[in-house]
Design a protein around this motif. Structure first.
Motif, PDB file in Angstrom:
ATOM      1  N   ALA A  90       0.825  -1.206   0.000  1.00 35.65           N
ATOM      2  CA  ALA A  90       0.000   0.000   0.000  1.00 35.65           C
ATOM      3  C   ALA A  90       0.858   1.255   0.000  1.00 35.65           C
ATOM      4  N   ARG A  91       1.932   1.241   0.793  1.00 37.01           N
ATOM      5  CA  ARG A  91       2.828   2.399   0.831  1.00 37.01           C
ATOM      6  C   ARG A  91       3.480   2.633  -0.532  1.00 37.01           C
ATOM      7  N   SER A  92       3.955   1.560  -1.153  1.00 34.34           N
ATOM      8  CA  SER A  92       4.589   1.695  -2.461  1.00 34.34           C
ATOM      9  C   SER A  92       3.606   2.233  -3.491  1.00 34.34           C
ATOM     10  N   ALA A  93       2.384   1.676  -3.495  1.00 34.41           N
ATOM     11  CA  ALA A  93       1.369   2.132  -4.452  1.00 34.41           C
ATOM     12  C   ALA A  93       0.990   3.584  -4.195  1.00 34.41           C
ATOM     13  N   ARG A  94       0.948   3.976  -2.916  1.00 37.60           N
ATOM     14  CA  ARG A  94       0.607   5.362  -2.574  1.00 37.60           C
ATOM     15  C   ARG A  94       1.655   6.327  -3.120  1.00 37.60           C
ATOM     16  N   TYR A  95       2.928   5.995  -2.932  1.00 41.45           N
ATOM     17  CA  TYR A  95       3.982   6.882  -3.422  1.00 41.45           C
ATOM     18  C   TYR A  95       3.982   6.971  -4.947  1.00 41.45           C
ATOM     19  N   VAL A  96       3.731   5.855  -5.609  1.00 37.16           N
ATOM     20  CA  VAL A  96       3.642   5.892  -7.081  1.00 37.16           C
ATOM     21  C   VAL A  96       2.526   6.831  -7.517  1.00 37.16           C
ATOM     22  N   ALA A  97       1.353   6.698  -6.873  1.00 34.48           N
ATOM     23  CA  ALA A  97       0.207   7.535  -7.232  1.00 34.48           C
ATOM     24  C   ALA A  97       0.471   9.004  -6.930  1.00 34.48           C
ATOM     25  N   LEU A  98       1.100   9.293  -5.795  1.00 31.23           N
ATOM     26  CA  LEU A  98       1.396  10.676  -5.427  1.00 31.23           C
ATOM     27  C   LEU A  98       2.401  11.299  -6.397  1.00 31.23           C
ATOM     28  N   ARG A  99       3.445  10.543  -6.742  1.00 33.51           N
ATOM     29  CA  ARG A  99       4.440  11.064  -7.696  1.00 33.51           C
ATOM     30  C   ARG A  99       3.801  11.348  -9.046  1.00 33.51           C
TER      31      ARG A  99
END
Length: 405
Positions: A90-99
């Motif tokens: 979830a953290r990895s997916a969140r950072y991808v989406a935010l970037r």
């Protein structure tokens, strides 16, 4: 905020400063403070879609931000499923989406709500994992990624102070029930700190001391890495005739794997001492001719992603489409095996299997990095290697100029 700059001028027509706002006390206090600092802001709310109430909580947070005169955008993730490693996924997916959202909005700065208790918890967790001196330095106030700076202005303030600030302003926030789930390591550490505030304070002090030392070490490390190693446009790294020291090897693994955080120091040290081909954190260490290389582990690569301008595949490659070109039913996915020897430009099959390729209807129609494309319409599509965190070595990203093995 002045110390954490420079900042884009705060006026209409300029790019906004982005904020990651979950709706919890930390990020909502960050939003309130930011609204006193400048007007040109954009709040990004990521809905992981893992709880039945998450969509409504995201909308509620958007309304609270509107009351603070902060425009917001809700980003809904649809590909996450509960199971093993969900917190990290979830953290990895969140950072991808935010970037990606920052890139689309032209934001060069993203504010994060991490605070002093998060820092102490992070240090404790990394200490248990044997992360070494750099891990014990905790989170940096500013992390420069290729497209955006991650800025953490609240690392000097406690969780209690932020929530008390919101109470005085009569601003409500959302409490995520997962923050009380004792199966998560961070929650267990947090619970222990509630019983022992001395350990929490020691974590703050240790992080600050190690942070100063880390800056000196990183300067020396990057100089050594640039002498020996290089990142290639294919998403691989040349590590040299002899392996870099574990600290530098870790940086290369992070870049090739598209990771936000490097693997544990202990795991990299074991890889270094074995000095043989192996796999770690989704990256393969392989020997080719006289050089060590790091390539992506094929089984760890992301599945197909729809071809669109600025789309990101495998958290490492950004799509650049010529003006007016519609991706249609084309997807980006790993090239896989089956490329003829004469098509691989001298590279081994296992290297080329990890390259990004264009697919249509289950058929591979182009592999831009090795010039494989029969359709002139697709020949100007670029898949640019842009790892989320630079490795510090020499960088050869431009796929227009093939690199010989």
């Amino acid at each position: 905020m002045e110390r954490l700059g420079p900042w884009v001028p705060d006026r209409a027509g300029m790019s906004p400063v982005a904020l990651a706002v979950s709706g919890g006390g930390d990020s909502l206090c960050l939003a309130w403070l930011a609204s006193l600092w400048r007007k040109n802001l954009l709040a990004l709310i990521v809905d992981h879609g893992l709880r039945k109430d998450s969509a409504e909580e995201a909308r509620l947070t958007a309304r609270r931000l509107q009351a603070l005169h902060i425009p917001s955008r809700i980003i809904t993730l649809t590909h996450l499923s509960k199971g093993s490693g969900i917190a990290e996924r979830a953290r990895s997916a969140r950072y991808v989406a935010l970037r990606q959202a920052c890139y689309e909005a032209g934001c060069t700065d993203l504010l994060l709500g991490h605070q002093a208790d998060d820092q102490a918890e992070t240090v404790a967790m990394r200490q248990r994992a044997g992360s070494g001196c750099d891990g014990l330095a905790g989170m940096a106030s500013v992390t420069a990624l290729p497209e955006v700076r991650l800025v953490r202005p609240l690392l000097g303030f406690s969780r209690d102070a932020l929530r008390q600030t919101l109470r005085e302003q009569q601003i409500e926030w959302v409490d995520d029930p997962s923050n009380e789930d004792l199966t998560a390591e961070r929650v267990r550490v947090r619970t222990a700190f509630r019983r022992d505030s001395t350990s929490r304070t020691a974590g703050w002090v240790q992080a600050a001391q190690q942070g100063s030392l880390r800056m000196v070490r990183e300067t020396e490390r990057i100089a050594a890495l640039a002498q020996q190693s290089a990142l290639l446009p294919y998403g691989w790294a040349i590590a040299g005739e002899t392996l870099p020291q574990p600290e530098n090897l870790s940086l290369l693994i992070r870049a090739v794997g598209g990771l936000i955080y490097p693997p544990s120091v202990a795991a990299v040290e074991q890889l270094y001492l074995r000095h043989c081909e192996a796999t770690l954190a989704g990256v393969q260490l392989v020997r080719h001719k006289t050089q060590w290389f790091l390539i992506r582990e094929a089984a760890a690569q992301q599945g197909p992603v729809a071809l669109a301008d600025r789309a990101v595949w495998d958290n490492r490659f950004r799509v650049s489409l010529p003006a007016g070109l519609d991706g249609g039913e084309i997807t980006v996915a790993a090239a896989g095996f089956g490329l003829a020897r004469e098509q691989r430009c001298g590279w081994p099959a296992r290297f080329c299997a990890t390259l990004p390729a264009l697919w249509r209807g289950g058929q591979r129609i182009a592999v831009p990095h090795i010039g494989l494309c029969d359709d002139p319409v697709l020949q100007n599509i670029r898949l640019i290697f842009a790892p989320p965190v630079p490795a510090g070595g020499r960088t050869v990203y431009d796929p227009v100029c093939p690199v010989s093995p």
